[in-house]
Design an enzyme around this catalytic site. Structure first.
Site, PDB file in Angstrom:
ATOM      1  N   GLU A   1      14.345   4.658  -1.670  1.00  0.00           N
ATOM      2  CA  GLU A   1      13.377   5.120  -0.677  1.00  0.00           C
ATOM      3  C   GLU A   1      13.401   4.139   0.494  1.00  0.00           C
ATOM      4  OE1 GLU A   1       8.600   6.165  -0.213  1.00  0.00           O
ATOM      5  OE2 GLU A   1       9.396   5.566  -2.165  1.00  0.00           O
TER       6      GLU A   1
ATOM      7  N   ASP B   1      -0.131   2.989   3.681  1.00  0.00           N
ATOM      8  CA  ASP B   1       0.420   1.695   3.280  1.00  0.00           C
ATOM      9  C   ASP B   1      -0.643   0.610   3.232  1.00  0.00           C
ATOM     10  OD1 ASP B   1       2.962   2.765   3.116  1.00  0.00           O
ATOM     11  OD2 ASP B   1       3.436   2.313   5.203  1.00  0.00           O
TER      12      ASP B   1
ATOM     13  N   TYR C   1       6.295  13.313  -6.062  1.00  0.00           N
ATOM     14  CA  TYR C   1       5.791  11.943  -5.989  1.00  0.00           C
ATOM     15  C   TYR C   1       4.355  11.928  -6.510  1.00  0.00           C
ATOM     16  CZ  TYR C   1       5.389   7.218  -3.911  1.00  0.00           C
ATOM     17  OH  TYR C   1       5.248   5.866  -3.707  1.00  0.00           O
TER      18      TYR C   1
END
Length: 284
Positions: free
Chosen positions: A68, A79, A195
């Site tokens: 990734e 993030d 995911y």
């Protein structure tokens, strides 16, 4: 009242693309070897373009099954502190989308067997259009799929269409807060793999994973027609082993690998050693 998940038209989804097949083959190869797939995350351009290339190759050579590649962005809302810092350093060093595409192309040429899955945000890929140019360029650079962290299937059909035209898989995310009905619907739309976000919150290395993660992984894998990769907070071999025991098809490790590069982002050997330890932990 329970609100049903929207029904996807037959024309949407990217799991029949060449990129999705490459991703599925990598998961299948790991499974055939008695392991879950390990998916390290590297930040394009961190701490600079050339070092990030070395980092990517080191992660692959240490045993990564897929890679990734985080594309630096000024507002990386999913993030945590580590990846925000790395993204900021990369941008300050001159990282651009063009530079990230060049990096993907270099990695693909140097390690063609490894599926590359760039991760970014809708503004980077789609902006004010449909994302056709970004999809074309990602595919030409050698990407197998793409993760658009803030794109949901509710709004993803136009981008899925251009991704299909360019043989790219669009990987969607589910979280602990996603309802079972919606999980099943999202899984049906995800290309290559699904995911699974292990916790509520942003990325970042944790000392432990939530006690509920085993049940989450079992429920998501039971509902998904594609392999399930679990990420967010995964930082230690013990975490990987726990997720593998729960049935994860793959494990994604990001912030811990950036931390392993040291304060200046240049300890490539140290990062590679951690990848090898994580790979060892994927054995079933």
């Amino acid at each position: 009242m329970t609100i049903a998940a929207p029904q996807a038209p037959q024309s949407v989804g990217t799991n029949e693309t060449a990129g999705a097949r490459r991703i599925a083959a990598a998961f299948a190869a790991a499974h055939g070897a008695g392991r879950a797939a390990l998916i390290p995350y590297v930040v394009a351009g961190y701490p600079d373009a050339e070092t990030s290339f070395r980092v990517a190759l080191a992660a692959v050579d240490a045993g990564a099954d897929l890679l990734e590649i985080g594309l630096p962005f000024s507002d990386p809302l999913a993030d945590g502190a580590t990846l925000q810092r790395a993204s900021g350093v990369a941008l300050a060093a001159g990282a651009t989308l063009e530079g990230s595409l060049q990096l993907i192309e270099r990695i693909a040429a140097a390690r063609p067997a490894i599926p590359l899955v760039p991760m970014g945000y809708a503004n980077q890929f789609i902006g004010g259009g449909d994302g056709r140019e970004a999809a074309r360029r990602l595919s030409a650079a050698g990407a197998a799929g793409v993760i658009v962290a803030d794109l949901t299937p509710d709004e993803g059909a136009p981008f899925e269409s251009v991704a299909r035209d360019n043989e790219l898989a669009v990987v969607y995310l589910v979280a602990p807060t996603t309802s079972p009905e919606r999980r099943t619907w999202i899984a049906s739309r995800s290309g290559g793999f699904l995911y699974c976000v292990s916790l509520v919150g942003v990325t970042g290395a944790r000392s432990s994973l939530p006690s509920t993660v085993g049940r989450l992984v079992r429920d998501v894998t039971a509902a998904s027609p594609v392999p399930v990769g679990v990420g967010f907070g995964v930082s230690r071999p013990a975490h990987v082993r726990a997720l593998v025991r729960a049935g994860a098809d793959g494990v994604i490790v990001a912030s811990a690998l950036v931390d392993a590069l040291g304060p200046d982002g240049r300890d490539v050997d140290g990062m590679g050693k951690l990848v090898r330890r994580l790979v060892d932990a994927t054995r079933r």
